[in-house]
Design an enzyme around this catalytic site. Structure first.
Site: not given
Ligand code: 13P
Length: 249
Positions: A9, A11, A95, A97, A167, A173, A210
């Site tokens: 992803n 982002k 997601h 976010e 997740e 992150g 992560s």
């Molecule tokens: P990270 O791998 O950067 O922690 O992000 C995970 C994520 O949100 C994937 O959709």
């Protein structure tokens, strides 16, 4: 059907030139991979990503969101058929976010999943708890109700075209990964809920938060984790390819 999938992803990262060069490099590094590889890119990179990968077809392309309506007065939104028209195959739905910053709810997630399936797009449906919820012992309640509500009105045959990603928000992150046991236990609970609702738990469920080359193998070889949804570590071809190749020496 359960299968191993490693999805990136990106982002809100990556311009078209970088998209093409990263995907070129990635394809050379993942030849012979056993997991299905998906990369979910910003809308503006979708077309470039498709053309960079259509010859080898070893990388599947996805978007990161979409609207559920077919067309209309929804300024700034992208419809399912706009995605399929440019050969997009997957779409991330719900997601954390988007839930956190853009008011995504279980109800909009449900509408988007139905719209995606109606257009032959494969949704990657995200669920996960906050740190506060985990510490209050609410993890199982939160994730099972998220999945129950997200899948309301679906049929068992739809599960073949859906991927779930667990997740935990506190692991995204932050560099803080759930232990393989924590992740596997949570994913087992999600699978049990799906089994309760549809009489089958035969669906790919990924872990995200992560994921990196150092922890991919341990996570992806547990009983219930079918691969990963990778954020930061998917932006560099050499790093992401190591995660894709988690089962190679
Ligand atoms: P990270 O791998 O950067 O922690 O992000 C995970 C994520 O949100 C994937 O959709």
């Amino acid at each position: 059907m359960r299968r191993k999938i490693v999805a990136g992803n990106w982002k809100m990262n990556m311009l078209p030139d970088a998209t093409m060069s990263v995907l070129e490099e990635l394809q050379t590094l993942i030849e012979g991979a056993t997991a299905e590889v998906v990369v979910c890119v910003p809308f503006t990179d979708l077309n470039y990503a498709y053309y960079a990968t259509q010859e080898k077809k070893t990388v599947h392309i996805g978007a990161q969101n979409m609207h559920w309506e077919e067309s209309g007065a929804y300024t700034g939104e992208i419809s399912p058929s706009m995605l399929t028209a440019i050969n997009c195959e997957y779409v991330i739905i719900g997601h954390s976010e988007r839930r956190q910053y853009f008011a995504e709810t279980d109800e909009t997630v449900n509408k988007k999943i139905k719209a995606a399936l109606a257009h032959n797009l494969k949704p990657i449906v995200c669920v996960g708890e906050t740190l506060e919820q985990r510490e209050a012992g609410e993890t199982v309640n939160v994730i099972t109700s998220q999945i129950h509500n997200a899948f309301e009105g679906l049929e068992a045959k739809d599960l073949d075209n859906i991927v779930v990603a667990y997740e935990p928000i506190w692991a995204i992150g932050t560099g803080k990964t759930a232990t393989s046991e924590e992740a596997n236990d949570a994913i087992k609970e999600i699978r049990n809920q799906i089994e309760k609702d549809f009489s089958t738990g035969d669906i790919s469920i990924l872990y995200g938060g992560s994921v990196k080359p150092e922890n991919a193998k341990e996570l992806f070889t547990t009983s219930d984790i079918d691969g990963g949804l990778v954020g930061g570590a998917s932006l560099k071809a050499d790093v992401f390819s190591k995660i894709v190749n988690y089962d190679k020496e």
